[in-house]
Structure formats: structure tokens, C-alpha cells
Scaffold this motif. Structure first.
Motif, mmCIF file in Angstrom:
data_model
loop_
_atom_site.group_PDB
_atom_site.id
_atom_site.type_symbol
_atom_site.label_atom_id
_atom_site.label_comp_id
_atom_site.label_asym_id
_atom_site.label_seq_id
_atom_site.Cartn_x
_atom_site.Cartn_y
_atom_site.Cartn_z
ATOM 1 N N VAL A 122 -3.881 19.218 10.983
ATOM 2 C CA VAL A 122 -4.527 17.998 11.830
ATOM 3 C C VAL A 122 -4.804 16.676 10.801
ATOM 4 O O VAL A 122 -4.354 15.944 10.865
ATOM 5 N N CYS A 123 -5.297 17.553 9.544
ATOM 6 C CA CYS A 123 -5.942 16.384 8.544
ATOM 7 C C CYS A 123 -4.736 15.923 7.918
ATOM 8 O O CYS A 123 -4.489 14.605 7.528
ATOM 9 N N ALA A 124 -3.530 16.404 7.714
ATOM 10 C CA ALA A 124 -2.497 16.182 7.130
ATOM 11 C C ALA A 124 -1.706 15.105 7.831
ATOM 12 O O ALA A 124 -1.150 14.105 7.187
ATOM 13 N N ILE A 125 -1.596 15.460 9.072
ATOM 14 C CA ILE A 125 -0.977 14.355 9.823
ATOM 15 C C ILE A 125 -1.789 13.291 10.078
ATOM 16 O O ILE A 125 -1.198 11.922 9.961
ATOM 17 N N ALA A 126 -3.232 13.198 10.079
ATOM 18 C CA ALA A 126 -4.042 12.030 10.284
ATOM 19 C C ALA A 126 -3.857 11.233 9.022
ATOM 20 O O ALA A 126 -3.876 10.069 8.866
ATOM 21 N N PHE A 127 -3.897 11.955 7.760
ATOM 22 C CA PHE A 127 -3.936 11.410 6.125
ATOM 23 C C PHE A 127 -2.553 10.299 6.363
ATOM 24 O O PHE A 127 -2.221 9.459 5.791
ATOM 25 N N THR A 128 -1.365 11.138 6.548
ATOM 26 C CA THR A 128 -0.094 10.624 6.650
ATOM 27 C C THR A 128 0.105 9.314 7.636
ATOM 28 O O THR A 128 0.509 8.268 7.158
ATOM 29 N N GLY A 129 -0.432 9.403 8.540
ATOM 30 C CA GLY A 129 -0.360 8.328 9.608
ATOM 31 C C GLY A 129 -1.030 7.032 9.179
ATOM 32 O O GLY A 129 -0.716 5.979 9.107
ATOM 33 N N ALA A 130 -2.289 7.383 8.730
ATOM 34 C CA ALA A 130 -3.257 6.175 8.066
ATOM 35 C C ALA A 130 -2.727 5.694 6.778
ATOM 36 O O ALA A 130 -2.714 4.332 6.722
ATOM 37 N N SER A 131 -2.266 6.690 5.838
ATOM 38 C CA SER A 131 -2.032 6.027 4.725
ATOM 39 C C SER A 131 -0.757 5.508 4.665
ATOM 40 O O SER A 131 -0.702 4.290 3.889
ATOM 41 N N GLN A 132 0.363 5.582 5.471
ATOM 42 C CA GLN A 132 1.482 4.561 5.507
ATOM 43 C C GLN A 132 1.156 3.568 6.111
ATOM 44 O O GLN A 132 1.753 2.434 5.788
ATOM 45 N N ALA A 133 0.355 3.337 7.112
ATOM 46 C CA ALA A 133 0.113 1.971 7.633
ATOM 47 C C ALA A 133 -0.721 1.232 6.576
ATOM 48 O O ALA A 133 -0.571 -0.016 6.614
ATOM 49 N N HIS A 134 -1.683 1.743 6.053
ATOM 50 C CA HIS A 134 -2.609 1.236 5.145
ATOM 51 C C HIS A 134 -2.060 0.647 3.795
ATOM 52 O O HIS A 134 -2.181 -0.540 3.336
ATOM 53 N N PHE A 225 10.255 2.702 20.098
ATOM 54 C CA PHE A 225 10.525 1.409 19.029
ATOM 55 C C PHE A 225 11.620 2.059 18.440
ATOM 56 O O PHE A 225 12.628 1.316 18.214
ATOM 57 N N VAL A 226 11.529 3.244 17.687
ATOM 58 C CA VAL A 226 12.478 3.805 16.732
ATOM 59 C C VAL A 226 13.863 3.888 17.573
ATOM 60 O O VAL A 226 14.938 3.531 16.850
ATOM 61 N N SER A 345 11.443 4.973 3.519
ATOM 62 C CA SER A 345 10.049 4.829 3.911
ATOM 63 C C SER A 345 9.713 3.263 3.771
ATOM 64 O O SER A 345 9.188 2.629 4.521
ATOM 65 N N GLY A 346 10.410 2.598 2.595
ATOM 66 C CA GLY A 346 9.968 1.261 2.417
ATOM 67 C C GLY A 346 10.594 0.460 3.626
ATOM 68 O O GLY A 346 9.866 -0.419 4.289
ATOM 69 N N TYR A 347 11.992 0.659 3.980
ATOM 70 C CA TYR A 347 12.581 -0.054 5.161
ATOM 71 C C TYR A 347 11.789 0.269 6.250
ATOM 72 O O TYR A 347 11.786 -0.760 7.096
ATOM 73 N N ARG A 348 11.560 1.277 6.552
ATOM 74 C CA ARG A 348 10.938 1.663 7.868
ATOM 75 C C ARG A 348 9.597 1.054 7.997
ATOM 76 O O ARG A 348 9.078 0.493 9.010
ATOM 77 N N THR A 352 8.764 -1.972 11.061
ATOM 78 C CA THR A 352 7.824 -1.581 12.057
ATOM 79 C C THR A 352 6.769 -2.438 12.233
ATOM 80 O O THR A 352 6.326 -2.850 11.371
ATOM 81 N N PRO A 353 6.550 -2.957 13.244
ATOM 82 C CA PRO A 353 5.171 -3.990 13.486
ATOM 83 C C PRO A 353 4.024 -3.245 13.226
ATOM 84 O O PRO A 353 3.891 -2.008 13.225
ATOM 85 N N ASP A 354 3.266 -3.872 12.727
ATOM 86 C CA ASP A 354 1.874 -3.493 12.411
ATOM 87 C C ASP A 354 1.179 -2.620 13.207
ATOM 88 O O ASP A 354 0.415 -1.610 13.236
ATOM 89 N N GLY A 355 1.293 -2.819 14.645
ATOM 90 C CA GLY A 355 0.782 -2.102 15.839
ATOM 91 C C GLY A 355 1.423 -0.901 16.115
ATOM 92 O O GLY A 355 0.626 -0.089 17.055
ATOM 93 N N LEU A 356 2.421 -0.681 15.260
ATOM 94 C CA LEU A 356 3.166 0.879 15.536
ATOM 95 C C LEU A 356 3.326 1.830 14.419
ATOM 96 O O LEU A 356 3.840 2.561 14.442
ATOM 97 N N MET A 357 2.635 1.017 13.314
ATOM 98 C CA MET A 357 2.857 1.840 11.958
ATOM 99 C C MET A 357 2.492 3.296 11.979
ATOM 100 O O MET A 357 3.214 4.207 11.431
#
Length: 416
Positions: A122-134, A225-226, A345-348, A352-357
Motif C-alpha cells: 500500500v505504501c509503495a503504491i501511495a509513494f509512487t502516485g504521490a511522487s510522480q505527481a509531485h 484518460f489514458v 515516464s516523462g512523456y506521460r 497528463t493533466p495535473d488533476g489526473l497525475m
């Protein structure tokens, strides 16, 4: 004249907050690599569980990822990302620290081990989702390729060095003791993220009730979106195929290398570790390639070139020549795979809009986790009906075909 903090407009060199984020990511990646080795060792050496229970331990983490990826992605979307990253590392540190404590008290159980594996997933998924958007908000669109290149390069370094480091720690401290070092690593990662000074922008505002969005559409907005994007849809499908074929081949290589080709355990270890350094090289080449070719064209070429090298492995012969064929083939696959991953990763992130990162980032983790067991099972069936060499040949074919699905820059939008 560029400032000392930003020597190039497309480089994160001198970007101190990115350096802090990068340092935290490196420590967390190595911590995850150590944990992946230490938890099964504890299950076998300390708890003396059956083989199926060791497999179930890995299955718990995979099933947890499948169940929570979409809900966590949506929840993180409308939350500040930095506290999520810090909280994820702190929670991983706390749960891992509970294992040595329980062992010292004589209370360590297999159920406890499974619970830790689930929480860490769970923590790995949360970290990935947050870090990519951040990352996008921290470095800006122009520097995303360079930032992803650096993060990808250290990910491959952790893949190649992490298991060896885990083995050394387990030998020196025992598997339970290695988790103490792992805990410290996650604490350092949390402190690194906490030290970022630039204020984090406000997260997107969730839609109000009655604005035409249902809970279901919000939950799967990243997938929608994807799937509707002319470039990201084939990129996702291509990624699933390549990652799945790689997973299909991974468990079969041990049998093929040591039984069919007669390699020693030492030679097998070399083939698993040294070629991974090719991933570090491939990731660091990406900024230069993108400046020359563009992100999509870099992704297209790297994806076309990564698969064919794998054919060297099923066609290898016993002896030193075969060892060289396998090492070169695997190493060059990883060079181009890392280049493709960084460009993807960079292209994606840019598209991607900020509200869907966060939801798009967790979609990638979900797709990988779901597809891997299917491909592994398929590889096992092919190996049972034929042999490991034929299964690895099939994997090479799928890897090569995956690149043909990708769009080229002149046939899809690119905001680079």
C-alpha cells in the motif's frame, strides 16, 4: 546567463530540492530492494514455513496492489503529495521495525509477516502516485526528462546492487537485523522529502457532488484518460506486453542458465547483476536523445531496439561464448528498456493533466501487477509443454512485437 541553481533550462543539475527528493528516492529504492530479499529469507530461515507460503507472501503484496491502486490513486489526487510521501516512508519504517521487535520478544508469526508485506505494498503504491505527481510540479515540464532519467538510473542501480547489499546485510546482521538497516533507510528517505524547501502547490479541487461525475468515473478517470489518448493508450499496451514478457522470462532463466547451459551459481549471479548496470547507462542517455529526437521518437526507437537483443539468450550455447551471449543480450535489453522507461515516464507526465497525475501513475502500477502473474503462468505452461529455451524464445518475440505498437512523433501529439 543561467543561474548556479539551474545551469540548463532542461536540466535538474543544481536544483537543490530535486537533489533532496532524489536522495530520498535512492534510499527508499534500496530499502525496497533489501526488503524484497529479507522478507522471504525470514519466512524460510526464521519461521521455517512451507514453499507455498513463501509464494503466498509475494502474492499478498500483488493482491494488495490490485485492490488498492485505483482507490489510493483517487484519494492522493486531491491531497498534498509531500505528506503522503513522508507518511508512506514512515509507515514502512514502523511496520518493518515491528518485525525485529516481535522476533526479540519471541512473538514473530507468518501472519505478521504477511501483514507487513501488505502494508508495504500500500505504501509503495501511495509513494509512487504521490511522487510522480509531485515531480512535475517541483521541476517543471522542461526538466521532466532529465529528472526521470536520473531517477530511472538509480532505480536500475538499486536493482543491480540492492540484492547483493541485502545479501551482505543478511550475512552480517541476519535477515531480521537487515530490516533494522532497512527501517533506518526509510526514515532517511522521509527526512529527505521533509527537507524540500519549495512550497508545494495546492492540490486539485475534487468535483462537487452533482457536477456530472460519479464515484465510479472518478475512480477510473485515469484509465479513461489514458484509453482515450491517441499516444498513451498504445504506450500502456506496449508496456504491459514488454513488462509481462520480462516477467515470464525471469523465473525460467535460473533453470535455463544452470540446467540447460550448465552455468555455475556464481555465473548465474553475474548474469543477474552486472547487466543491470546497462539500465543505468540507458537512463542517463535519454536527455541527450530527447533533445535530438523528441520524447516519442526516443521512446519508439528505444522500444524497437530493446527486444531483439533478447534473442541472444535462447540461442546461447554452453560455455564462455554462451555466457557472453547472455550477458551482452541481457545488458543491451536493459540499456534500451531503461531509455524507453525514462522517455515514457516523462512523456506521460507531460501529457497528463495535473488533476489526473496520481491516478495515471497508479494505473501503470496496477496494469503491471495484474499482467505479470498471467505472463508468468503462460511461461510456465510453454516451458512444461516444450522447454525453457522455447519459453524464452517466446518472451523475446513478445518483447520485440511490443515496440511495434508504439506511435511515432509525427503521428501523435507531442508537447516537447
Amino acid at each position: 546567463m543561467p543561474s548556479p541553481r539551474t545551469p540548463r533550462s532542461d536540466s535538474v543539475g543544481g536544483h537543490r530540492d530535486f537533489q533532496r527528493l532524489w536522495a530520498g528516492s535512492v534510499v527508499s529504492q534500496f530499502g525496497s530492494a533489501i526488503g524484497m530479499v529479507a522478507l522471504p529469507v525470514i519466512a524460510v530461515a526464521v519461521l521455517d514455513v512451507a514453499a507455498w507460503q513463501v509464494s503466498l507472501l509475494a502474492g499478498v503484496a500483488a493482491l494488495t496492489t490490485v485492490l488498492v491502486a485505483f482507490p489510493i490513486g483517487r484519494r492522493i489526487e486531491y491531497t498534498r503529495k509531500r505528506p503522503v510521501m513522508i507518511g508512506s516512508d514512515l509507515l514502512r519504517a514502523a511496520t518493518l521495525a515491528s518485525l525485529p521487535a516481535a522476533h526479540a520478544l519471541g512473538a514473530l508469526t507468518y501472519t505478521h509477516l504477511c501483514a507487513v508485506a501488505a502494508v508495504n505494498a500500500v505504501c509503495a503504491i501511495a509513494f509512487t502516485g504521490a511522487s510522480q505527481a509531485h515531480l512535475k510540479s517541483l521541476v517543471g515540464p522542461a526538466r521532466l526528462i532529465d529528472a526521470n532519467s536520473r531517477l530511472e538510473s538509480t532505480r536500475w542501480l538499486s536493482v543491480s546492487v540492492g540484492p547483493s547489499l541485502a545479501g551482505a546485510l543478511i550475512a552480517a546482521l541476519s535477515a531480521v537485523g537487515a530490516l533494522v538497516a532497512n527501517t533506518v533507510g526509510f526514515l532517511i528517505g522521509a527526512l529527505a522529502v521533509r527537507s524540500i524547501r519549495e512550497p508545494e502547490p495546492d492540490p486539485p479541487t475534487p468535483p462537487a457532488p452533482g457536477e456530472g461525475t460519479s464515484k465510479r468515473s472518478e475512480l477510473f478517470a485515469g484509465l479513461g484518460f489514458v484509453w482515450g489518448h491517441p499516444a498513451l493508450r498504445p504506450i500502456l499496451i506496449s508496456w504491459i506486453l514488454f513488462a509481462g514478457a520480462s516477467s515470464m522470462a525471469a523465473p525460467l532463466t535460473a533453470v535455463y542458465y544452470m540446467r540447460d547451459l550448465g552455468f555455475s551459481a556464481f555465473e548465474y549471479g553475474l548474469l543477474m547483476g552486472v547487466p543491470s548496470l546497462g539500465g543505468l547507462l540507458g537512463a542517463r542517455l535519454v536527455p541527450r536523445l530527447v533533445r535530438r529526437l523528441g520524447a516519442l521518437r526516443t521512446l519508439w526507437w528505444a522500444s524497437l531496439l530493446r527486444g531483439p537483443w533478447y534473442f541472444l539468450i535462447p540461442f546461447a550455447v554452453p560455455g564462455k561464448v554462451g555466457l557472453l551471449m547472455c550477458g551482452v543480450g541481457f545488458g543491451l535489453v536493459l540499456v534500451f528498456a531503461a531509455a524507453a522507461n525514462s522517455a515514457m515516464s516523462g512523456y506521460r507526465q507531460l501529457e497528463t493533466p495535473d488533476g489526473l497525475m496520481s491516478r495515471v501513475a497508479t494505473l501503470w502500477a496496477f496494469a503491471t501487477t495484474v499482467s505479470q502473474p498471467v505472463f508468468i503462468l503462460l511461461g510456465g505452461v510453454v516451458a512444461a509443454l516444450a522447454d525453457a529455451r522455447v519459453a524464452l524464445l517466446a518472451a523475446a518475440v513478445v518483447m520485440s512485437l511490443a515496440g511495434l505498437l508504439l506511435p511515432r512523433s509525427r503521428s501523435a501529439p507531442e508537447r516537447w
